[in-house]
Design an enzyme around this catalytic site. Structure first.
Site, PDB file in Angstrom:
ATOM      1  N   ASN A 193      -3.946   6.079  -1.869  1.00 22.07           N
ATOM      2  CA  ASN A 193      -3.702   6.543  -0.548  1.00 22.07           C
ATOM      3  C   ASN A 193      -3.512   8.088  -0.388  1.00 22.07           C
ATOM      4  O   ASN A 193      -3.568   8.772   0.444  1.00 22.07           O
ATOM      5  CB  ASN A 193      -2.821   5.793   0.000  1.00 22.07           C
ATOM      6  CG  ASN A 193      -3.487   4.432   0.622  1.00 22.07           C
ATOM      7  OD1 ASN A 193      -4.571   4.335   1.089  1.00 22.07           O
ATOM      8  ND2 ASN A 193      -2.629   3.447   0.493  1.00 22.07           N
TER       9      ASN A 193
ATOM     10  N   GLU B 102      -4.824  -0.856  -8.617  1.00 19.36           N
ATOM     11  CA  GLU B 102      -3.974   0.294  -8.946  1.00 19.36           C
ATOM     12  C   GLU B 102      -2.583  -0.249  -9.603  1.00 19.36           C
ATOM     13  O   GLU B 102      -2.137  -1.247  -8.738  1.00 19.36           O
ATOM     14  CB  GLU B 102      -3.866   1.060  -7.609  1.00 19.36           C
ATOM     15  CG  GLU B 102      -3.390   2.380  -8.210  1.00 19.36           C
ATOM     16  CD  GLU B 102      -3.062   3.245  -6.604  1.00 19.36           C
ATOM     17  OE1 GLU B 102      -3.162   2.646  -5.774  1.00 19.36           O
ATOM     18  OE2 GLU B 102      -3.327   4.535  -6.736  1.00 19.36           O
TER      19      GLU B 102
ATOM     20  N   HIS C  73      -1.648  -3.188  -6.753  1.00 16.85           N
ATOM     21  CA  HIS C  73      -2.414  -2.890  -5.798  1.00 16.85           C
ATOM     22  C   HIS C  73      -3.790  -2.895  -5.472  1.00 16.85           C
ATOM     23  O   HIS C  73      -4.693  -2.462  -6.147  1.00 16.85           O
ATOM     24  CB  HIS C  73      -2.051  -1.475  -5.329  1.00 16.85           C
ATOM     25  CG  HIS C  73      -2.583  -0.844  -4.026  1.00 16.85           C
ATOM     26  ND1 HIS C  73      -2.947   0.566  -3.559  1.00 16.85           N
ATOM     27  CD2 HIS C  73      -2.960  -1.604  -2.717  1.00 16.85           C
ATOM     28  CE1 HIS C  73      -3.152   0.489  -2.569  1.00 16.85           C
ATOM     29  NE2 HIS C  73      -3.219  -0.449  -1.952  1.00 16.85           N
TER      30      HIS C  73
ATOM     31  N   SER D 238       0.846  -1.275   0.101  1.00 18.59           N
ATOM     32  CA  SER D 238      -0.007  -0.094   0.013  1.00 18.59           C
ATOM     33  C   SER D 238       0.751   1.158  -0.073  1.00 18.59           C
ATOM     34  O   SER D 238       0.300   2.363  -0.134  1.00 18.59           O
ATOM     35  CB  SER D 238      -0.708   0.126   1.063  1.00 18.59           C
ATOM     36  OG  SER D 238      -1.429  -1.209   1.336  1.00 18.59           O
TER      37      SER D 238
HETATM   38  N1  LIG Z   1      -5.719  -5.174   4.482  1.00 22.96           N
HETATM   39  C1  LIG Z   1      -5.946  -4.080   3.326  1.00 22.96           C
HETATM   40  O1  LIG Z   1      -6.990  -3.675   3.321  1.00 22.96           O
HETATM   41  C2  LIG Z   1      -4.606  -4.017   2.319  1.00 22.96           C
HETATM   42  C3  LIG Z   1      -5.149  -3.472   1.128  1.00 22.96           C
HETATM   43  C4  LIG Z   1      -4.102  -3.133   0.230  1.00 22.96           C
HETATM   44  C5  LIG Z   1      -2.971  -3.677   0.333  1.00 22.96           C
HETATM   45  N2  LIG Z   1      -2.393  -4.029   1.277  1.00 22.96           N
HETATM   46  C6  LIG Z   1      -1.095  -4.515   1.549  1.00 22.96           C
HETATM   47  O2  LIG Z   1      -0.928  -6.218   1.392  1.00 22.96           O
HETATM   48  C7  LIG Z   1       0.156  -6.475   2.205  1.00 22.96           C
HETATM   49  C8  LIG Z   1      -0.531  -7.603   2.926  1.00 22.96           C
HETATM   50  O3  LIG Z   1      -1.580  -6.994   4.012  1.00 22.96           O
HETATM   51  P1  LIG Z   1      -2.595  -7.931   4.552  1.00 22.96           P
HETATM   52  O4  LIG Z   1      -3.578  -6.909   5.104  1.00 22.96           O
HETATM   53  O5  LIG Z   1      -3.098  -9.248   3.850  1.00 22.96           O
HETATM   54  O6  LIG Z   1      -1.740  -8.640   5.713  1.00 22.96           O
HETATM   55  P2  LIG Z   1      -1.892  -9.992   6.643  1.00 22.96           P
HETATM   56  O7  LIG Z   1      -1.046  -9.589   7.979  1.00 22.96           O
HETATM   57  O8  LIG Z   1      -3.358 -10.216   6.710  1.00 22.96           O
HETATM   58  O9  LIG Z   1      -1.267 -11.040   5.865  1.00 22.96           O
HETATM   59  C9  LIG Z   1       0.301 -11.232   5.617  1.00 22.96           C
HETATM   60  C10 LIG Z   1       0.475 -12.428   5.536  1.00 22.96           C
HETATM   61  O10 LIG Z   1       1.879 -12.652   5.056  1.00 22.96           O
HETATM   62  C11 LIG Z   1       2.447 -14.047   5.650  1.00 22.96           C
HETATM   63  N3  LIG Z   1       3.887 -13.789   5.381  1.00 22.96           N
HETATM   64  C12 LIG Z   1       4.680 -13.438   6.225  1.00 22.96           C
HETATM   65  N4  LIG Z   1       6.119 -13.431   5.824  1.00 22.96           N
HETATM   66  C13 LIG Z   1       5.793 -14.310   4.815  1.00 22.96           C
HETATM   67  C14 LIG Z   1       6.900 -15.158   4.093  1.00 22.96           C
HETATM   68  N5  LIG Z   1       8.218 -14.804   4.163  1.00 22.96           N
HETATM   69  N6  LIG Z   1       6.546 -16.097   3.164  1.00 22.96           N
HETATM   70  C15 LIG Z   1       5.223 -16.034   2.937  1.00 22.96           C
HETATM   71  N7  LIG Z   1       4.205 -15.502   3.711  1.00 22.96           N
HETATM   72  C16 LIG Z   1       4.780 -14.717   4.847  1.00 22.96           C
HETATM   73  C17 LIG Z   1       2.080 -13.850   7.001  1.00 22.96           C
HETATM   74  O11 LIG Z   1       1.919 -15.262   7.691  1.00 22.96           O
HETATM   75  C18 LIG Z   1       0.413 -13.585   6.946  1.00 22.96           C
HETATM   76  O12 LIG Z   1      -0.373 -14.469   6.690  1.00 22.96           O
HETATM   77  C19 LIG Z   1       0.802  -5.363   2.710  1.00 22.96           C
HETATM   78  O13 LIG Z   1       1.801  -4.970   1.911  1.00 22.96           O
HETATM   79  C20 LIG Z   1      -0.347  -4.353   2.819  1.00 22.96           C
HETATM   80  O14 LIG Z   1       0.161  -2.993   2.723  1.00 22.96           O
HETATM   81  C21 LIG Z   1      -3.436  -4.384   2.441  1.00 22.96           C
END
Ligand SMILES: NC(=O)c1ccc[n+]([C@@H]2O[C@H](COP(=O)([O-])OP(=O)(O)OC[C@H]3O[C@@H](n4cnc5c(N)ncnc54)[C@H](O)[C@@H]3O)[C@@H](O)[C@H]2O)c1
Length: 286
Positions: free
Chosen positions: A192, A154, A142, A121
């Site tokens: 954002n 995005e 994104h 993000s």
């Molecule tokens: N949550 C949102 O609304 C949203 C929206 C757009 C983008 N994002 C982006 O998406 C990304 C993930 O966010 P999220 O909300 O899904 O986080 P989350 O915490 O729900 O999930 C992250 C996952 O990554 C896994 N992980 C960590 N290290 C790892 C590795 N080495 N190999 C494999 N898996 C691994 C973790 O076990 C976890 O399940 C971030 O970069 C965030 O900025 C989030």
């Protein structure tokens, strides 16, 4: 540029399981990578439950559901999954050091033609691209939460992303049923950079006693046709996430207009993070 038919998704959390769901449902051979078996099982169970719900609502057929699950596999090895992918979408926690390490491994393990994408993000795609020896094949994809519902992707072009890669990824996003919008890599991208100052300003209205959270949200819903008011949305996103993104904007542009409102900082310090902690601008415990 080879065609993209095999997708590896790294991270099976909120976003990664949604991205893997949509990829498998759209006909891509999909591998979901997690850190341990329990997390992987949980992610695949979530996808299965969400596909079952779509069958119950008659959005897809039982055969579509079975075919999607047939195209979905799991792996605990980042290198193995990358080796069999035309496109890798990284969706691990928002941490520059972790993502940089993953991009290095992906670069070593993925075939030469493979594209490496990040769902970040707020982290610079240009910086992630620089961690690889194929910077022209790195791009931001994104997605928005919940991924199976939200149309937007995005597409964030790093300084180095080639036109051919941007086009191949755009076509892949379309094949995933999404409506990609291409932007360039600057802090906050477009989504954002526009959203977070609005949320920050809404918080400012509460901080200064201009209006209650409910009143601010009603103004934006009824007057601007927003489906969700900015403070309800901030709770949904997570106030800690909003604060982190505002800090990226503030530091990235060195411009005080992105300065996080002190009330936001205080609420995060107090553990009022929104839906995930039970309380933010609203009470989510009931
Ligand atoms: N949550 C949102 O609304 C949203 C929206 C757009 C983008 N994002 C982006 O998406 C990304 C993930 O966010 P999220 O909300 O899904 O986080 P989350 O915490 O729900 O999930 C992250 C996952 O990554 C896994 N992980 C960590 N290290 C790892 C590795 N080495 N190999 C494999 N898996 C691994 C973790 O076990 C976890 O399940 C971030 O970069 C965030 O900025 C989030």
């Amino acid at each position: 540029m080879n065609t993209i038919s095999r997708i590896a998704v790294v991270g099976g959390g909120t976003m990664g399981n949604g991205i893997a769901h949509v990829a498998a449902q759209s006909g891509f051979a999909t591998t979901l990578v997690e850190t341990d078996q329990a997390r992987l099982d949980k992610a695949i169970a979530t996808i299965t439950k969400n596909l079952d719900r779509m069958v119950a609502k008659e959005k897809i057929s039982q055969a579509d559901r079975d075919a999607a699950l047939g195209r979905l596999g799991g792996s605990l090895s980042l290198a193995d999954a990358a080796a069999g992918a035309d496109l890798v979408v990284e969706a691990v926690n928002e941490n520059l050091e972790l993502k940089t390490r993953i991009f290095r491994t992906l670069d070593e393990a993925a075939p030469a033609h493979a594209v490496l994408a990040s769902n970040t993000s707020s982290i610079s795609i240009t910086k992630l691209a620089t961690a690889t020896r194929r910077p022209e094949q790195v791009i931001g994809m994104h997605f928005f939460n919940p991924v199976p519902m939200m149309k937007l992707v995005e597409l964030v072009r790093a300084h180095q992303t080639s036109d051919a890669v941007a086009e191949a990824v755009r076509q892949t996003a379309v094949a995933m049923g999404k409506e990609p919008v291409t932007v360039n890599d600057y802090p906050g991208f477009v989504s954002n950079r526009v959203l977070m100052p609005m949320i920050n300003e809404a918080i400012g209205c509460v901080h200064e006693g201009v209006a209650t959270p409910e009143a601010v949200d009603q103004v934006m819903k009824l007057g601007m046709a927003h489906p969700m008011g900015p403070l309800r949305l901030a709770d949904f996103i997570g106030l800690d996430v909003c604060l982190a993104i505002l800090n990226v904007l503030y530091e990235g542009f060195k411009d005080p207009r992105y300065r996080p409102n002190p009330l936001l900082v205080k609420m995060v310090d107090a553990g009022l993070l929104g839906d995930k902690s039970g309380r933010g601008f609203y009470d989510h415990t009931k």
